[in-house]
Write a protein that holds these residues in place. Structure first.
Motif, PDB file in Angstrom:
ATOM      1  N   UNK A   1       0.835  -1.189   0.000  1.00 23.05           N
ATOM      2  CA  UNK A   1       0.000   0.000   0.000  1.00 23.05           C
ATOM      3  C   UNK A   1       0.871   1.241   0.000  1.00 23.05           C
ATOM      4  N   UNK A   2       0.620   2.124  -0.959  1.00 23.98           N
ATOM      5  CA  UNK A   2       1.327   3.405  -1.020  1.00 23.98           C
ATOM      6  C   UNK A   2       0.487   4.440  -0.262  1.00 23.98           C
ATOM      7  N   UNK A   3       1.071   5.109   0.742  1.00 25.04           N
ATOM      8  CA  UNK A   3       0.277   6.104   1.494  1.00 25.04           C
ATOM      9  C   UNK A   3      -0.343   7.186   0.601  1.00 25.04           C
ATOM     10  N   UNK A   4       0.294   7.475  -0.534  1.00 22.68           N
ATOM     11  CA  UNK A   4      -0.254   8.502  -1.403  1.00 22.68           C
ATOM     12  C   UNK A   4      -1.533   8.046  -2.103  1.00 22.68           C
ATOM     13  N   UNK A   5      -1.767   6.731  -2.172  1.00 24.68           N
ATOM     14  CA  UNK A   5      -2.984   6.219  -2.802  1.00 24.68           C
ATOM     15  C   UNK A   5      -4.185   6.218  -1.853  1.00 24.68           C
ATOM     16  N   UNK A   6      -3.944   6.439  -0.549  1.00 15.99           N
ATOM     17  CA  UNK A   6      -5.046   6.439   0.398  1.00 15.99           C
ATOM     18  C   UNK A   6      -5.835   7.743   0.278  1.00 15.99           C
ATOM     19  N   UNK A   7      -7.144   7.619   0.309  1.00 15.46           N
ATOM     20  CA  UNK A   7      -8.034   8.777   0.251  1.00 15.46           C
ATOM     21  C   UNK A   7      -9.384   8.389   0.849  1.00 15.46           C
ATOM     22  N   UNK A   8     -10.266   9.371   0.955  1.00 14.29           N
ATOM     23  CA  UNK A   8     -11.604   9.099   1.496  1.00 14.29           C
ATOM     24  C   UNK A   8     -12.425   8.345   0.463  1.00 14.29           C
ATOM     25  N   UNK A   9     -12.842   7.123   0.837  1.00 13.01           N
ATOM     26  CA  UNK A   9     -13.616   6.288  -0.071  1.00 13.01           C
ATOM     27  C   UNK A   9     -14.866   5.781   0.644  1.00 13.01           C
TER      28      UNK A   9
END
Length: 887
Positions: A242-250
């Motif tokens: 998991x790349x932290x930059x790919x995390x977002x509100x989903x």
């Protein structure tokens, strides 16, 4: 007689539009009632209306987390900042646009406002109790010249912002908009944070909330879709890479309410208990527990849509408001019981009357309902719905236990106010719509007049039989009134005459008094020597009842006229239809008359001189028709006045564009597309003490009183009189000095503390030496203590001592002490009723226990014990003097 009446309370209207707000401790509920705010004390069962008023209806209110500052905004964006505890206006300000949402941050340093599609964050003005640190930062401490300072403006939504919600740390806030999205904003620039858009709903997003740990966001839309948002990586991503930059509100989960043919109208979320409350357009509300979305309750509480819902801080009490029916409900969902259930009149008020005791006000309206209001608490006690059409008149019997009402349904009814039921119905031989009513002082005879017929009908209260029909008028009978001594019946008619009937004589002759115009109202002075007559030409004339001659008169056309409607082509002073008084009433001593009509003014006249003593403006609410003084050319368009244009067809949602009203159900001119309610005063009444009067208006039931309590009265005050010195005097056991100093400071908490600390052995001494100038305040405080505190005998000792030692003064100065004496009488009567009730319950319980059947073994044992006692066996010294239970 004192005439400095001041507005004290607004009854009959409990909710108009806008949002409901609880105080921090959850004990009080703030409700917007037109252009004012009413505070309902849910613990002590009382209500009061704040004294300030907006120019139009209030749309949003917000209370500072500290509980000191109250911010109210009306439909035009004008804001009033007030000190909530002291009920003082601090500042007026304009937000330059219609406000759709208003919310203070949990820290209390800022508040956010939704104006159209923009969001503005303002610094909270300083409060009197601000800390030194806040003063150093420029946010508190001293006085400010311009307290409203805009902090930042946020633009990004494409449609109206419907709701705002702050995070618990006051660093972020959520906005929900009609553009189908919700957005996350930061108050100050945060490193690594960018404003986020939460999109996915198919209809307008109504609200968005943070969870208690701020790890989850909930959004809800108008179609009843609830989305759970969490900060997650892409669902197809490898969990180990998991790349932290790919995390977002989903969107993590979706839930739906599935309400057929209805849409969501309001919702509220209580983060500490994960409680979600939703209200729908069909009057249904639901309670769910998140995140499982498990349904706890589902209940229909209204026949129309629920406009707003609010949850108190503990999450136990839910407050609902419905503007269509004027309903306000507070519901405790755990015990499934109502804390408060109030509803105003659905239609315009027609008449009102005070009870002879002065603690009740009766109102009747076009909706066919009769409501009984308690003047002390401000709540409706009981509602009678027996009439099937509009109720036009109401009047008490002299004893105050029977209420008579007249209605357009052709009936006159008598209601028992002890058992709260209708016990007699009077009808005429032919179908008539009764519009006026009079009751004989003895309570044996009731008379009614109609606009359909020229006769006056008279019934016997005991038998319900029609006794007589008095004929003589040549036009509809508009007003009736019995002389308080029972000697005559006075009637006014549209045939320009007033007739005086000797109802109880054999001849039943009538003496006509000729006037110059249609008679609108007739009132008899309490001493039965004079009558006041209001006519259509704006004149009020005074006639001798015994001689039948005119004694005086006054011209009220210039005084009563005022306020132009949207359709008027003339100035407010020349507008037609407002130049006469529809209602006139005498004060208790007969020295002044109070008059009102189809305008926003109530006039107070001296009977002897005919001088206008005072003129009261009922309302300044521009949302009502007839309150505008001057023509505003900016509101004129090529198609006519802007207020008359129907803007409903331009609404974005289909259900808002549809006109669902039935043909013929709208009131007013059928050619007009939009009809605003008109300001008018159909009824006024003086209280029996003469210290207050009430007026029925379009806004509700207005109470004016000369006993409006002052917050601070520096009477006989010097430097040495402080709360600290008062408590020192109390510690030295100088009780009289301490009590007088507390009264000088006029601090209710301090007075209560001193009052309760005085020993019962010193009560007589303190009351004996109490200065007379403080007697009225002392009696008022003691009466309130008797109502509120549990110290029953202690309060009765104070009242008994005051009445015994100062009874002569109270009798000699009845006019000055009438109101406070009535307060004492009401408190003692309430205590007496409660004690009688407990005594009755105890006597019934004792009778029940004594009449219980006993078992055979017990009876035989009792008989054996009795024989042993008679024979002298089993008796001892310990038994002597003890009570022996014998059957």
């Amino acid at each position: 007689m004192k005439t400095d009446f001041q507005f004290t309370n607004l009854l009959g209207t409990v909710y108009r539009k806008g949002n409901l707000v609880y105080t921090q401790d959850g004990s009080c509920l703030l409700s917007p009632v037109g252009n004012r705010v009413t505070v309902f004390d849910l613990i002590n069962n009382r209500s009061h209306t704040l004294p300030f008023a907006h120019r139009t209806n209030i749309s949003r209110i917000a209370l500072h987390p500290g509980g000191q500052l109250l911010l109210t905004v009306d439909e035009q964006g004008h804001a009033i900042l007030s000190l909530f505890q002291r009920r003082i206006v601090l500042y007026h300000f304009s937000l330059k646009g219609a406000v759709s949402s208003l919310e203070f941050s949990p820290s209390g340093t800022h508040f956010a406002v939704g104006i159209g599609r923009k969001i503005e964050v303002w610094k909270t003005p300083s409060t009197p109790g601000a800390t030194d640190e806040a003063a150093d930062e420029g946010e508190g401490g001293g006085l400010e010249f311009a307290p409203f300072v805009k902090y930042r403006q946020y633009v990004g939504h494409h449609d109206t912002v419907q709701n705002l919600e702050w995070s618990s740390d006051s660093r972020f806030f959520l906005s929900a908009s009609k553009d189908l999205t919700a957005r996350i904003w930061s108050l100050d620039p945060e490193e690594g944070f960018t404003p986020t858009v939460l999109s996915g709903h198919r209809t307008a997003v109504y609200a968005a909330w943070f969870s208690a740990d701020q790890e989850t966001i909930w959004t809800i839309s108008k179609d009843g879709a609830l989305f759970q948002w969490q900060y997650l990586p892409h669902p197809d991503a490898d969990p180990e890479m998991v790349d932290p930059e790919d995390e977002r509100w989903r969107i993590n989960s979706r839930h739906y309410f599935f309400q057929q043919d209805s849409s969501l109208t309001t919702a509220a979320f209580h983060a500490p208990s994960n409680l979600l409350v939703t209200g729908f357009s069909n009057g249904l509300f639901m309670i769910h527990e998140l995140p499982e979305f498990s349904e706890i309750h589902k209940l229909s509480i209204s026949a129309s849509n629920i406009d707003t819902v609010s949850i108190n801080n503990s999450g136990e009490w839910l407050a609902f408001g419905s503007s269509a029916l004027g309903q306000l409900l507070v519901w405790e969902w755990q015990s499934e019981s109502y804390i408060l259930k109030q509803q105003g009149h659905f239609d315009n008020l027609n008449a009102l009357t005070y009870s002879p005791s002065g603690d009740r006000v009766i109102t009747c309206a076009d909706d066919g309902k009769i409501k009984v209001w308690d003047t002390a608490s401000g709540f409706c006690i009981v509602t009678f719905t027996e009439h099937t059409s509009g109720v036009t008149a109401c009047e008490f019997s002299k004893r105050g236990n029977v209420l008579f009402t007249a209605s357009l349904d052709g009936s006159v009814r008598a209601f028992d106010l002890i058992r709260y039921r209708c016990f007699r119905t009077f009808t005429a031989p032919k179908r008539l719509s009764f519009s006026s009513l009079a009751v004989d002082p003895s309570g044996e005879v009731v008379a009614a007049g109609s606009l359909d017929d020229f006769d006056i009908h008279i019934w016997s209260v005991q038998t319900g039989q029609l006794l007589d029909e008095l004929s003589g008028h040549e036009g509809p009978v508009s007003s009736l009134g019995f002389a308080p001594n029972g000697s005559a019946l006075v009637s006014g008619s549209w045939d320009h005459t007033v007739r005086i009937w000797s109802v109880f004589n054999r001849t039943q002759t009538s003496e006509p008094l000729q006037l110059q115009a249609d008679v609108l109202c007739v009132s008899v002075r309490p001493d039965s020597k004079q009558i006041a007559v209001s006519t259509l030409d704006g004149q009020v004339t005074f006639w001798s009842l015994s001689e039948g001659t005119q004694e005086a008169g006054l011209d009220g056309r210039r005084d009563v006229s005022g306020g132009r409607k949207l359709t008027d082509r003339r100035t407010a002073a020349n507008v037609s239809g407002t130049k006469s008084f529809n209602t006139v009433t005498y004060s208790a001593d007969g020295s002044i008359v109070l008059a009102g009509g189809n305008s926003k003014y109530i006039c107070l006249y001296s009977v002897e001189t005919g001088v206008l003593l005072k003129k009261y403006t009922v309302t300044v609410n521009l949302s009502l028709s007839g309150t505008q003084e001057f023509l505003n050319s900016r509101l004129l368009t090529e198609a006519g006045p802007q207020g008359l244009l129907d803007e409903q067809g331009e609404a974005s949602d289909l259900e808002d564009r549809l006109d669902k009203s039935l043909p013929g159900s709208k009131r007013g001119d059928a050619a007009q597309r939009k009809v605003a309610p008109e300001v008018r005063v159909p009824g006024v009444a003086f209280s029996p003490t003469g210290r207050a009067f009430c007026a029925a208006s379009t806004e509700g039931l207005l109470i004016y009183s000369v006993d409006a309590g002052v917050q601070f009265d520096p009477f006989d005050l010097d430097v040495d009189v402080t709360p600290e010195s008062t408590l020192k005097m109390l510690a030295k056991k100088e009780y009289l000095k301490a009590l007088v100093m507390a009264f000088r400071l006029n601090n209710p908490q301090l007075v209560t503390r001193v009052y309760r600390a005085i020993p019962t052995t010193d009560i007589d001494l303190v009351v004996r030496d109490l200065p007379q100038v403080y007697l009225e305040r002392f009696l008022r405080h003691a009466a309130k203590e008797a109502d509120a505190s549990p110290h029953l005998e202690f309060n009765l000792l104070w009242l008994e001592s005051a009445l015994r030692q100062h009874g002569r003064t109270l009798k000699e100065r009845q006019g000055d002490f009438a109101e406070v004496t009535r307060l004492v009488q009401r408190a003692v009567a309430r205590i007496q009723g409660e004690i009688f009730k407990v005594a009755d319950e105890n006597s019934r319980m004792i009778d029940y226990l004594l009449n219980q059947p006993r078992r055979k073994e017990e009876k035989e044992g009792v008989v054996a014990d009795v024989k042993m006692i008679e024979d002298g066996e089993g008796s001892s010294e310990e038994d002597e003097g003890e009570w022996q239970g014998l059957e």
